[in-house]
Scaffold this active site. Structure first.
Site, PDB file in Angstrom:
ATOM      1  N   HIS A  38      -1.775   1.150   7.066  1.00 14.16           N
ATOM      2  CA  HIS A  38      -2.270   1.269   5.789  1.00 14.16           C
ATOM      3  C   HIS A  38      -1.998   2.671   5.490  1.00 14.16           C
ATOM      4  O   HIS A  38      -2.152   3.671   6.156  1.00 14.16           O
ATOM      5  CB  HIS A  38      -3.545   0.860   5.586  1.00 14.16           C
ATOM      6  CG  HIS A  38      -4.297   0.728   4.404  1.00 14.16           C
ATOM      7  ND1 HIS A  38      -3.610   0.067   3.565  1.00 14.16           N
ATOM      8  CD2 HIS A  38      -5.194   1.269   3.694  1.00 14.16           C
ATOM      9  CE1 HIS A  38      -4.322   0.166   2.247  1.00 14.16           C
ATOM     10  NE2 HIS A  38      -5.266   0.902   2.369  1.00 14.16           N
TER      11      HIS A  38
ATOM     12  N   ASP B 212      -7.977   4.490  -3.308  1.00 15.58           N
ATOM     13  CA  ASP B 212      -7.057   3.498  -2.812  1.00 15.58           C
ATOM     14  C   ASP B 212      -6.932   2.311  -3.666  1.00 15.58           C
ATOM     15  O   ASP B 212      -7.454   1.271  -3.968  1.00 15.58           O
ATOM     16  CB  ASP B 212      -7.631   2.851  -1.401  1.00 15.58           C
ATOM     17  CG  ASP B 212      -6.674   1.969  -0.522  1.00 15.58           C
ATOM     18  OD1 ASP B 212      -5.535   1.547  -1.132  1.00 15.58           O
ATOM     19  OD2 ASP B 212      -6.982   1.612   0.484  1.00 15.58           O
TER      20      ASP B 212
ATOM     21  N   CYS C 143       0.728  -1.157   0.089  1.00 15.39           N
ATOM     22  CA  CYS C 143      -0.012  -0.042   0.134  1.00 15.39           C
ATOM     23  C   CYS C 143       0.789   1.196  -0.080  1.00 15.39           C
ATOM     24  O   CYS C 143       0.573   2.263  -0.561  1.00 15.39           O
ATOM     25  CB  CYS C 143      -1.040  -0.028   1.267  1.00 15.39           C
ATOM     26  SG  CYS C 143       0.005   0.085   2.807  1.00 15.39           S
TER      27      CYS C 143
END
Length: 284
Positions: free
Chosen positions: A132, A146, A94
């Site tokens: 995250h 995202d 991420c």
């Protein structure tokens, strides 16, 4: 632990960085990034452009943790992120995917905030801060984007508590409970702080994710990307296709795994990486 500095005067990819909130990417590098995700026309900072860039990124750049098993180290410097994703045509976790995508979006003209998140554990409690990274893109309607979450496709979620948006078969909503919860039905996918962060703030946790025997990223191999109508994931030797019609799973041998990495995810390997820390209890 060595963490590569985030900002430099000029990197080898041709990126000029003027400061953490003021930066300029050379047009030729922007063009190479756009070509990497299959966009070959001029772009403007509009909502349709954001939808297209996000969808193309999700389908073209895989979520993958192979580097943690190949002896690589994670770096959140702008030059290393762009080198890995644009020039080496790899994916990442991420911090790498959303970090690089934020650079692209800002270069195109979008205003982007980096938000720190926490991922739920098996017992229901949430993991540590900075577990995250997601993006808040401030278009006319602020939107959560995202491109670095492997478990679901979280994109184009209006930044407004209680609003539900169909995405990847999930009804995603933002609900105010202290932090913002990004949900699929009653399930919380992750929580987000509302305070904007800088990419350097995530460096220590990114290093931990790549190196700790208790990190989920060092305990198994995963490579995943969105496909029309669903998602395709190579988890170890299991090829998993998820769509509205259900889930299909097939076990591959080593040669088929290497072919799958190359043909489905654009990653060329000479051998299947051994799992770095198999079967250890997860703590984050």
């Amino acid at each position: 632990m060595r963490i590569t500095p985030l900002w430099s005067d000029k990197d080898r990819c041709g990126l000029w960085v003027l400061g953490p909130r003021s930066r300029e990417v050379r047009p030729e590098l922007v063009q190479r990034y756009l070509e990497r995700i299959g966009v070959r026309h001029p772009v403007e900072p509009t909502t349709p452009t954001l939808v297209e860039l996000t969808s193309r990124h999700l389908e073209s750049v895989p979520f993958e943790n192979l580097g943690a098993h190949l002896g690589e180290q994670v770096s959140l410097s702008a030059n290393e992120l762009l080198d890995k994703i644009v020039h080496r045509r790899r994916g990442g976790i991420c911090y790498e995917l959303n970090g690089a995508f934020a650079l692209l979006l800002r270069a195109v003209g979008f205003e982007v905030d980096l938000l720190a998140g926490r991922i739920p554990r098996a017992g229901g409690e949430f993991g540590p801060p900075f577990g995250h990274l997601a993006l808040l893109v401030r278009t006319r309607t602020p939107t959560l984007v995202d491109v670095g979450f492997a478990n679901a496709t979280v994109a184009f979620v209006p930044w407004e508590p209680g609003v539900t948006t169909p995405a990847g078969g999930h009804g995603l909503r933002l609900a105010k409970h202290g932090d913002v919860h990004v949900c699929s039905g009653a399930e919380s996918l992750y929580t987000l702080e509302t305070r904007p962060r800088e990419l350097a703030d995530f460096a220590a946790m990114a290093w931990w994710q790549y190196n700790s025997p208790h990190s989920r990223f060092t305990q198994s191999l995963v490579c995943s990307r969105a496909v029309p109508g669903g998602r395709r994931t190579l988890a170890g030797h299991r090829l998993i296709d998820v769509s509205a019609s259900g889930r299909e799973e097939r076990l591959l041998d080593d040669d088929e795994v290497l072919d799958c990495y190359r043909d489905e995810f654009g990653v060329r390997l000479t051998r299947v990486p051994p799992v770095r820390f198999p079967r250890l209890p997860r703590t984050a």
